[in-house]
Motif scaffolding. Structure first.
Motif, PDB file in Angstrom:
ATOM      1  N   GLY B 201      47.433 -43.360 -49.457  1.00 15.59           N
ATOM      2  CA  GLY B 201      47.016 -43.127 -48.077  1.00 15.59           C
ATOM      3  C   GLY B 201      47.519 -41.819 -47.505  1.00 15.59           C
ATOM      4  N   MET B 202      48.424 -41.155 -48.223  1.00 14.58           N
ATOM      5  CA  MET B 202      48.926 -39.871 -47.731  1.00 14.58           C
ATOM      6  C   MET B 202      48.113 -38.767 -48.392  1.00 14.58           C
ATOM      7  SD  MET B 202      52.553 -38.014 -48.337  1.00 14.58           S
ATOM      8  CE  MET B 202      53.863 -38.878 -47.555  1.00 14.58           C
ATOM      9  N   LYS B 203      47.923 -37.636 -47.696  1.00 17.14           N
ATOM     10  CA  LYS B 203      47.247 -36.508 -48.334  1.00 17.14           C
ATOM     11  C   LYS B 203      48.272 -35.806 -49.222  1.00 17.14           C
ATOM     12  CE  LYS B 203      43.137 -36.879 -46.771  1.00 17.14           C
ATOM     13  NZ  LYS B 203      42.224 -36.271 -45.867  1.00 17.14           N
ATOM     14  N   PRO B 204      47.964 -35.651 -50.519  1.00 20.08           N
ATOM     15  CA  PRO B 204      48.973 -35.061 -51.406  1.00 20.08           C
ATOM     16  C   PRO B 204      49.220 -33.570 -51.154  1.00 20.08           C
ATOM     17  CG  PRO B 204      46.953 -35.534 -52.612  1.00 20.08           C
ATOM     18  CD  PRO B 204      46.779 -36.117 -51.249  1.00 20.08           C
ATOM     19  N   TRP B 205      48.206 -32.844 -50.675  1.00 15.03           N
ATOM     20  CA  TRP B 205      48.375 -31.398 -50.555  1.00 15.03           C
ATOM     21  C   TRP B 205      48.139 -30.914 -49.140  1.00 15.03           C
ATOM     22  CZ3 TRP B 205      50.027 -28.290 -54.479  1.00 15.03           C
ATOM     23  CH2 TRP B 205      50.004 -28.847 -55.769  1.00 15.03           C
ATOM     24  N   CYS B 206      48.817 -29.831 -48.789  1.00 10.69           N
ATOM     25  CA  CYS B 206      48.371 -29.100 -47.615  1.00 10.69           C
ATOM     26  C   CYS B 206      48.363 -27.624 -47.949  1.00 10.69           C
ATOM     27  CB  CYS B 206      49.184 -29.397 -46.369  1.00 10.69           C
ATOM     28  SG  CYS B 206      50.914 -29.585 -46.607  1.00 10.69           S
ATOM     29  N   ALA B 207      47.484 -26.925 -47.259  1.00  8.45           N
ATOM     30  CA  ALA B 207      47.320 -25.493 -47.505  1.00  8.45           C
ATOM     31  C   ALA B 207      46.788 -24.837 -46.249  1.00  8.45           C
ATOM     32  CB  ALA B 207      46.349 -25.251 -48.656  1.00  8.45           C
ATOM     33  N   GLY B 208      47.055 -23.567 -46.118  1.00 14.06           N
ATOM     34  CA  GLY B 208      46.546 -22.807 -44.981  1.00 14.06           C
ATOM     35  C   GLY B 208      46.477 -21.355 -45.384  1.00 14.06           C
ATOM     36  N   VAL B 209      45.377 -20.701 -45.085  1.00 11.95           N
ATOM     37  CA  VAL B 209      45.222 -19.307 -45.501  1.00 11.95           C
ATOM     38  C   VAL B 209      45.023 -18.369 -44.320  1.00 11.95           C
ATOM     39  CG1 VAL B 209      44.252 -19.986 -47.715  1.00 11.95           C
ATOM     40  CG2 VAL B 209      42.709 -19.406 -45.840  1.00 11.95           C
ATOM     41  N   GLU B 210      45.116 -18.900 -43.088  1.00 12.77           N
ATOM     42  CA  GLU B 210      44.940 -18.022 -41.930  1.00 12.77           C
ATOM     43  C   GLU B 210      46.169 -17.131 -41.802  1.00 12.77           C
ATOM     44  OE1 GLU B 210      44.744 -16.306 -38.120  1.00 12.77           O
ATOM     45  OE2 GLU B 210      46.326 -17.686 -38.651  1.00 12.77           O
ATOM     46  N   SER B 211      45.951 -15.844 -41.703  1.00 14.55           N
ATOM     47  CA  SER B 211      47.083 -14.932 -41.628  1.00 14.55           C
ATOM     48  C   SER B 211      46.653 -13.676 -40.889  1.00 14.55           C
ATOM     49  CB  SER B 211      47.569 -14.603 -43.037  1.00 14.55           C
ATOM     50  OG  SER B 211      48.644 -13.719 -43.008  1.00 14.55           O
ATOM     51  N   ASP B 213      45.001 -10.561 -39.760  1.00 17.31           N
ATOM     52  CA  ASP B 213      44.275  -9.536 -40.481  1.00 17.31           C
ATOM     53  C   ASP B 213      44.116  -9.843 -41.963  1.00 17.31           C
ATOM     54  OD1 ASP B 213      43.253  -7.442 -39.214  1.00 17.31           O
ATOM     55  OD2 ASP B 213      44.766  -5.994 -39.867  1.00 17.31           O
ATOM     56  N   ALA B 214      45.092 -10.545 -42.509  1.00 19.06           N
ATOM     57  CA  ALA B 214      45.148 -10.757 -43.955  1.00 19.06           C
ATOM     58  C   ALA B 214      44.667 -12.146 -44.344  1.00 19.06           C
ATOM     59  CB  ALA B 214      46.573 -10.545 -44.445  1.00 19.06           C
ATOM     60  N   THR B 215      43.891 -12.774 -43.479  1.00 23.93           N
ATOM     61  CA  THR B 215      43.440 -14.139 -43.753  1.00 23.93           C
ATOM     62  C   THR B 215      42.806 -14.241 -45.143  1.00 23.93           C
ATOM     63  OG1 THR B 215      43.126 -14.612 -41.440  1.00 23.93           O
ATOM     64  CG2 THR B 215      41.876 -15.958 -42.973  1.00 23.93           C
ATOM     65  N   GLY B 216      43.257 -15.204 -45.901  1.00 26.81           N
ATOM     66  CA  GLY B 216      42.700 -15.428 -47.225  1.00 26.81           C
ATOM     67  C   GLY B 216      43.687 -15.197 -48.356  1.00 26.81           C
ATOM     68  N   TRP B 217      44.753 -14.419 -48.104  1.00 28.32           N
ATOM     69  CA  TRP B 217      45.625 -14.065 -49.232  1.00 28.32           C
ATOM     70  C   TRP B 217      46.266 -15.259 -49.925  1.00 28.32           C
ATOM     71  CZ3 TRP B 217      50.693 -15.332 -49.427  1.00 28.32           C
ATOM     72  CH2 TRP B 217      51.377 -15.527 -48.226  1.00 28.32           C
ATOM     73  N   PRO B 218      46.702 -16.319 -49.179  1.00 28.02           N
ATOM     74  CA  PRO B 218      47.357 -17.394 -49.930  1.00 28.02           C
ATOM     75  C   PRO B 218      46.438 -18.033 -50.972  1.00 28.02           C
ATOM     76  CG  PRO B 218      47.839 -17.590 -47.583  1.00 28.02           C
ATOM     77  CD  PRO B 218      46.741 -16.589 -47.717  1.00 28.02           C
ATOM     78  N   ALA B 219      45.124 -18.011 -50.706  1.00 31.29           N
ATOM     79  CA  ALA B 219      44.198 -18.588 -51.684  1.00 31.29           C
ATOM     80  C   ALA B 219      44.112 -17.732 -52.938  1.00 31.29           C
ATOM     81  CB  ALA B 219      42.813 -18.748 -51.057  1.00 31.29           C
ATOM     82  N   THR B 220      44.257 -16.408 -52.778  1.00 31.95           N
ATOM     83  CA  THR B 220      44.198 -15.563 -53.972  1.00 31.95           C
ATOM     84  C   THR B 220      45.393 -15.856 -54.877  1.00 31.95           C
ATOM     85  OG1 THR B 220      45.439 -13.716 -52.996  1.00 31.95           O
ATOM     86  CG2 THR B 220      43.060 -13.721 -52.676  1.00 31.95           C
ATOM     87  N   ASP B 221      46.528 -16.192 -54.275  1.00 29.17           N
ATOM     88  CA  ASP B 221      47.702 -16.554 -55.079  1.00 29.17           C
ATOM     89  C   ASP B 221      47.423 -17.801 -55.917  1.00 29.17           C
ATOM     90  OD1 ASP B 221      48.910 -14.456 -53.921  1.00 29.17           O
ATOM     91  OD2 ASP B 221      50.438 -15.585 -52.842  1.00 29.17           O
ATOM     92  N   TRP B 222      46.746 -18.743 -55.326  1.00 24.03           N
ATOM     93  CA  TRP B 222      46.370 -19.950 -56.061  1.00 24.03           C
ATOM     94  C   TRP B 222      45.563 -19.597 -57.312  1.00 24.03           C
ATOM     95  CZ3 TRP B 222      46.519 -25.274 -56.277  1.00 24.03           C
ATOM     96  CH2 TRP B 222      47.173 -25.941 -55.232  1.00 24.03           C
TER      97      TRP B 222
END
Lengths: 348, 448
Positions: B201-211, B213-222
Motif C-alpha cells: 500500500g505504500m509507494k516504493p519510489w519517489c522522484a522529482g525533476v523540477e529544478s 532552469d535546469a528542470t529534467g537533470w535528475p532524470a538524466t542521472d537515472w
C-alpha cells in the motif's frame, strides 16, 4: 529563530550605504533638474527686464547656435542608440549567419533550422497565439471595464482594483499564478483552481502540463497584468470625449448601444490603437512569464525564451541570433504602423 | 519652478552625510597584511608566498551556505600568503560565464561543473593551460579517470575539485527495519522489493525533476546510471561522445528499463501524485517523503543529505541513509556515476597559478572537508576529516581503485544536448511521450 543585530551589522551598514547612495544620486538629479532650468529662467528674466527698461529690442539667439545646441543635446542619445541598439542589431544579424560558436559562416542554415525543427515550429505557433490573444483579450477587457465603470459610483475603487496587478512584476505575477495552478496529488489542494475543481466534485489536474491548455493559462497571466493598463488609457480617452458631442447625441435620443458604436468607439480609436500596438510589442517580447511558470517545458516556449536558451544556455549563438532577428522582423511592421498612425493624427 | 525648496535642504544634508560615510568606509578595512607569514602554521603555504596583496577572482555556481564554507576553507591560505580571493557565486553561472568571457570580463578562475563547457572554452582558446606546479600537483593527487575529464586535446585545463557520487538510493533505515525489508544488492532484489512495498500500500519510489532552469537533470542521472548497468563503460563513453547515436537501440533499452520504475504508476510517486507529478516536483522536495513514510526509496546523489528537514538523522541506523544503486549483473563490477567541478583559469598570473595549485593540494581538500558536507576524488583527502557517514561512504567509493567510475554523461555532452534537449526530452518522456521519438528528437539536436 533569533535575529542578532550585531551579527548582521555589515549587511545593515551596506543597506544604509545603499539607501544613502540612492538619496544622493536621485536627490542630486532632482536638484539638477530643478536648479539648472530655474537659473536659465532667471537669467532670461533679467535680460527681459534689462531690455524693457533700456528700451532696446531683446537680443535674439542666432539660429545657427540653436541648431548646434540641438545637436549637442541629441549627441548623447545618438551615441547611446548606436552603441546600445544599432551596433548590437547589426552584430546579431551577422551572428545569425554563423554557427553555434560564431566562427564559421553557415549562410541561412539557422533560419532553415528554425522552420524545420518541430519544437521550434511549436515555439513560433505559441508566439502567434500569444500575439493574437493577449492584445485582443486585454484591450477588449479593458474597454468593457472602462465603459462599465465610467461615472459609476465607486469608479475610483473599481479602477484601482483592476490596475493593481500592473504594479506587480511579471515574475511576481507568474509566481502568484503558479500557486493558483498548483497541484497536490494527495491531501488538501493548495492551488485555487484545483480547489474549485475539487469542491465541484472533479479530479485535480496538473494544469501547466497539458498542452495547448497551458499556453492559454499563461496568457491569462499576461492579460491579468495588462488589462489594467488598457483600462486606464481607454478610460482617460472616454473621459476626454467632448461633453457637447455626448449631449448632442443624447438629445438625438441614441440608445446606449448606438452611443457606444457611433460616439465612443470613433472618439477613442487613436487610444485603442496605441493600446493594441503597445500590447502587441510587449507580447512579442514575453519572456518572464514563460520562464518563471514552465521554463518553456511542456510545449509552452515562446520566441524570446527560446532565444535566451539557445544563445546563452546551449551555446548555439547562431540559432539564438536567428530567433532574435526573426523577432526583430516581426516587430517592425507594428512599429511602422504605429509611426504612420501618429503622423496621421498630427496632420489631422 | 522652485518646488523643492524644502526638500532641497534635505538632499544637501543627505548628500553631505553620504560622502562623509563613504569616506570613512574607504578609510577602514582593506589593509589585510600577511603578518602571520613567517609563523609555524603558515609553513605549508610557503611555496605560494611572494604574491602579497595580489587579488584573484573566482566565479562559480556555489552559493549561500556552501559558499560561506568555501570562503572559510581558504581563509588560512589568504592569511598566510596575502593573496586576496574575491569569490562570486551565481545561480546563472552557466549562462553568465560565456557572456563574461566573450565580453572580455572573464574571472581569473572558474569552477566549472561540466567538462563539456571546459572543452568549449578550451576549443575557443579562452583557457590557460595549467602551470607546471599545478599540473604536477594534480597528476600526483588525482585519479587518472578524473584528469581525463579536465583534458582537452591532450592538454590539461581543469583540475577536479569537489566530487559527488550519484549512484545512491536514499531510504529510511528505521522504516526498513520496522517493516522487515532488506537493503537490495541486485537489480532483481530491487524490483522484488519495489513490488512488495507497492503491494503493502505504500509507494516504493519517489522522484522529482523540477529544478527551475535546469528542470529534467535528475532524470538524466537515472538514465546514465541504468545505462552503466545494462551496458559496458565503453558503450557509455561512445554514447557521451556521440560515437553512437543518441537513439541507439542500447540506449532505448536503458531508457525503457529506467521507465519500468519511473513511468510505473504502481511505484510512483510517493506523496506527490501520479507519474506526471515527477516533472513538477522539485528535486529538493522529492526525497523528503522517505523520512515520513510516504515512500520508501529515492535515487539521488550523495549531496541530497543536505536536503532532509532539520533534525533528520542521516546515518546507517537513522531516519535516512543511502545504499548503492544495485548493479544488474554484479559479475561485471560495480559501476559508479558521479560528478564534480573543475578549476579552470582564464589568466596565468603567478598568484592565479598559486591559488590553482593550492586548490589541488592536500592542505586545501582537508581544510575544506573538515568544514563538512564535502567530498573530493583527491587522494590526499584523509577520510578521518570527513564527518558525515554518507560522505565517508562516497569517499570510499571514489577512492576505490577497482571501481569503474564514469562522469555524469549530460555534463560531458555539448550544452545544447546535455543542458538542453536531453533535459527537455526527459520532461516530455515523463510527461507521457514514448521513448523512441524522445530520443530521436535529442539525436537530431546534436550540434553538427
Amino acid at each position: 529563530m533569533e535575529f542578532d543585530f550585531a551579527d548582521e551589522q555589515p549587511k545593515l551598514l551596506m543597506l544604509m550605504y545603499g539607501l544613502v547612495a540612492f538619496v544622493v544620486v536621485v536627490g542630486g538629479l532632482l536638484l539638477l533638474l530643478d536648479v539648472v532650468p530655474a537659473w536659465f529662467a532667471k537669467r532670461r528674466e533679467a535680460q527681459l527686464v534689462a531690455a524693457s527698461t533700456s528700451g532696446t529690442p531683446l537680443p535674439r539667439r542666432p539660429k545657427q547656435r540653436e541648431g548646434f545646441f540641438a545637436f549637442f543635446f541629441l549627441l548623447p542619445t545618438l551615441l547611446l542608440l548606436a552603441v546600445g541598439l544599432v551596433v548590437p542589431a547589426i552584430r546579431t544579424m551577422l551572428l545569425s549567419l554563423m554557427d553555434g560558436s560564431s566562427t564559421n559562416w553557415v549562410g541561412l542554415r539557422n533560419y532553415g533550422w528554425m522552420f524545420s525543427d518541430d519544437s521550434i515550429v511549436r515555439v513560433l505557433i505559441n508566439t502567434l497565439v500569444w500575439v493574437v490573444l493577449v492584445p485582443l483579450v486585454a484591450t477588449a477587457f479593458g474597454l468593457i471595464y472602462a465603459v462599465m465603470v465610467d461615472k459609476a459610483r465607486f469608479e475610483a475603487i473599481a479602477k484601482s482594483l483592476i490596475f493593481l496587478p500592473m504594479a506587480i512584476s511579471f515574475v511576481g505575477a507568474s509566481i502568484i499564478w503558479k500557486f493558483v495552478y498548483a497541484y497536490r496529488g494527495e491531501g488538501d489542494q493548495i492551488g485555487l483552481l484545483n480547489q474549485i475543481v475539487v469542491s465541484l466534485g472533479g479530479e485535480p489536474r496538473q494544469w501547466l502540463l497539458e498542452s495547448p491548455l497551458n499556453t492559454l493559462l499563461l496568457i491569462v497571466i499576461m492579460v491579468w497584468i495588462q488589462a489594467g493598463f488598457a483600462m486606464v488609457v481607454l478610460s482617460a480617452a472616454i473621459k476626454a470625449i467632448p461633453g457637447d458631442i455626448v449631449e448632442a447625441a443624447r438629445l438625438d435620443g441614441v440608445s446606449p448601444w448606438q452611443m457606444f458604436w457611433q460616439i465612443t468607439m470613433p472618439s477613442i480609436r487613436p487610444a485603442l490603437i496605441v493600446v493594441a500596438v503597445t500590447l502587441t510589442i510587449a507580447t512579442l517580447k514575453v519572456f518572464d512569464i514563460v520562464r518563471t511558470s514552465t521554463n518553456g517545458n511542456y510545449d509552452t516556449s515562446v520566441i524570446a525564451s527560446e532565444m535566451y536558451n539557445q544563445a546563452f544556455r546551449y551555446g548555439q549563438n547562431g540559432q539564438g541570433s536567428a530567433l532574435a532577428v526573426f523577432l526583430f522582423i516581426l516587430v517592425i511592421p507594428v512599429v511602422i504602423y504605429q509611426i504612420r498612425n501618429l503622423r496621421q493624427q498630427r496632420e489631422g | 519652478m522652485a518646488v523643492f525648496t524644502r526638500p532641497r535642504h534635505a538632499f544637501v544634508i543627505a548628500g553631505v552625510l553620504g560622502l562623509a560615510l563613504s569616506a570613512t568606509a574607504c578609510g577602514t578595512g582593506d589593509d589585510k597584511k600577511s603578518d602571520k607569514a613567517g609563523s609555524a602554521e603558515c609553513a605549508p603555504y610557503e611555496k605560494y608566498q611572494g604574491n602579497d596583496g595580489k587579488k584573484v577572482s573566482i566565479y562559480a555556481s556555489i552559493r549561500d551556505a556552501e559558499a560561506d564554507l568555501l570562503e572559510r576553507s581558504w581563509a588560512q591560505f589568504t592569511d598566510c600568503t596575502g593573496i586576496e580571493i574575491n569569490y562570486e557565486g551565481s545561480g546563472e553561472f552557466e549562462a553568465q560565464l560565456p557572456v563574461r568571457v566573450d565580453g572580455g570580463n572573464a574571472p581569473d578562475i572558474a569552477f566549472v561543473p561540466q567538462p563539456g563547457l571546459v572543452k568549449r572554452f578550451a576549443d575557443a582558446g579562452k583557457l590557460k593551460s595549467l602551470g607546471a606546479d599545478t599540473k604536477a600537483m594534480a597528476e600526483q593527487n588525482m585519479p587518472a579517470d578524473w584528469l581525463k575529464y579536465g583534458t582537452v586535446n591532450g592538454t590539461l585545463y581543469g583540475v577536479p575539485l569537489g566530487a559527488n557520487v550519484k549512484s545512491f538510493v536514499w531510504y529510511s533505515p528505521k522504516t526498513f527495519k520496522e517493516k522487515g525489508w532488506e537493503v537490495p544488492t541486485t537489480w532483481e532484489q530491487l524490483i522484488t522489493l519495489s513490488d512488495k512495498i507497492a503491494d503493502s500500500g505504500m509507494k516504493p519510489w519517489c522522484a522529482g525533476v523540477e529544478s527551475g532552469d535546469a528542470t529534467g537533470w535528475p532524470a538524466t542521472d537515472w538514465i546514465e546510471d541504468v545505462l552503466l548497468r545494462t551496458q559496458t563503460p565503453d558503450v557509455y563513453d561512445q554514447w557521451t561522445t556521440h560515437a553512437i547515436p543518441f537513439n541507439d537501440p542500447r540506449i532505448i533499452d536503458a531508457v525503457d528499463r529506467a521507465g519500468t520504475i519511473l513511468k510505473n504508476d504502481k511505484y510512483m510517486n510517493g506523496g506527490f501524485g501520479g507519474v506526471k507529478s515527477i516533472t513538477t516536483t522539485s528535486f529538493q522536495e522529492a526525497g523528503v517523503p522517505v523520512t515520513n513514510g510516504k515512500c520508501a526509496m529515492h535515487r539521488q546523489a550523495s549531496f541530497y543529505a543536505n536536503q532532509f528537514p532539520e533534525g533528520t538523522k542521516v546515518a546507517e541506523d537513522g531516519d535516512a541513509f543511502a545504499f548503492y544503486f544495485p548493479a544488474i549483473d554484479p559479475a561485471k563490477g560495480k559501476p559508479v556515476l558521479g560528478a564534480g567541478e573543475f578549476v579552470v583559469a582564464y589568466a596565468d598570473r603567478p598568484e592565479v597559478q598559486a591559488v590553482q595549485t593550492y586548490l589541488a593540494s592536500g592542505e586545501y581538500v582537508n581544510s575544506r572537508a573538515k568544514l563538512g558536507n564535502w567530498v573530493t576524488a583527491n587522494n590526499k583527502l584523509d577520510i578521518a576529516n570527513v564527518a558525515s557517514p554518507v560522505d565517508k561512504l562516497s569517499v570510499q567509493i571514489l577512492q576505490d581503485k577497482s571501481g569503474v567510475f564514469r562522469f555524469d554523461g549530460s555534463d560531458l555532452m555539448p550544452a545544447a544536448v546535455g543542458a538542453g534537449t536531453f533535459w527537455k526530452g526527459m520532461v516530455d518522456w515523463l510527461n507521457g511521450k514514448a521513448t523512441a521519438p524522445v530520443l530521436q528528437g535529442i539525436e537530431s539536436s546534436w550540434p553538427k
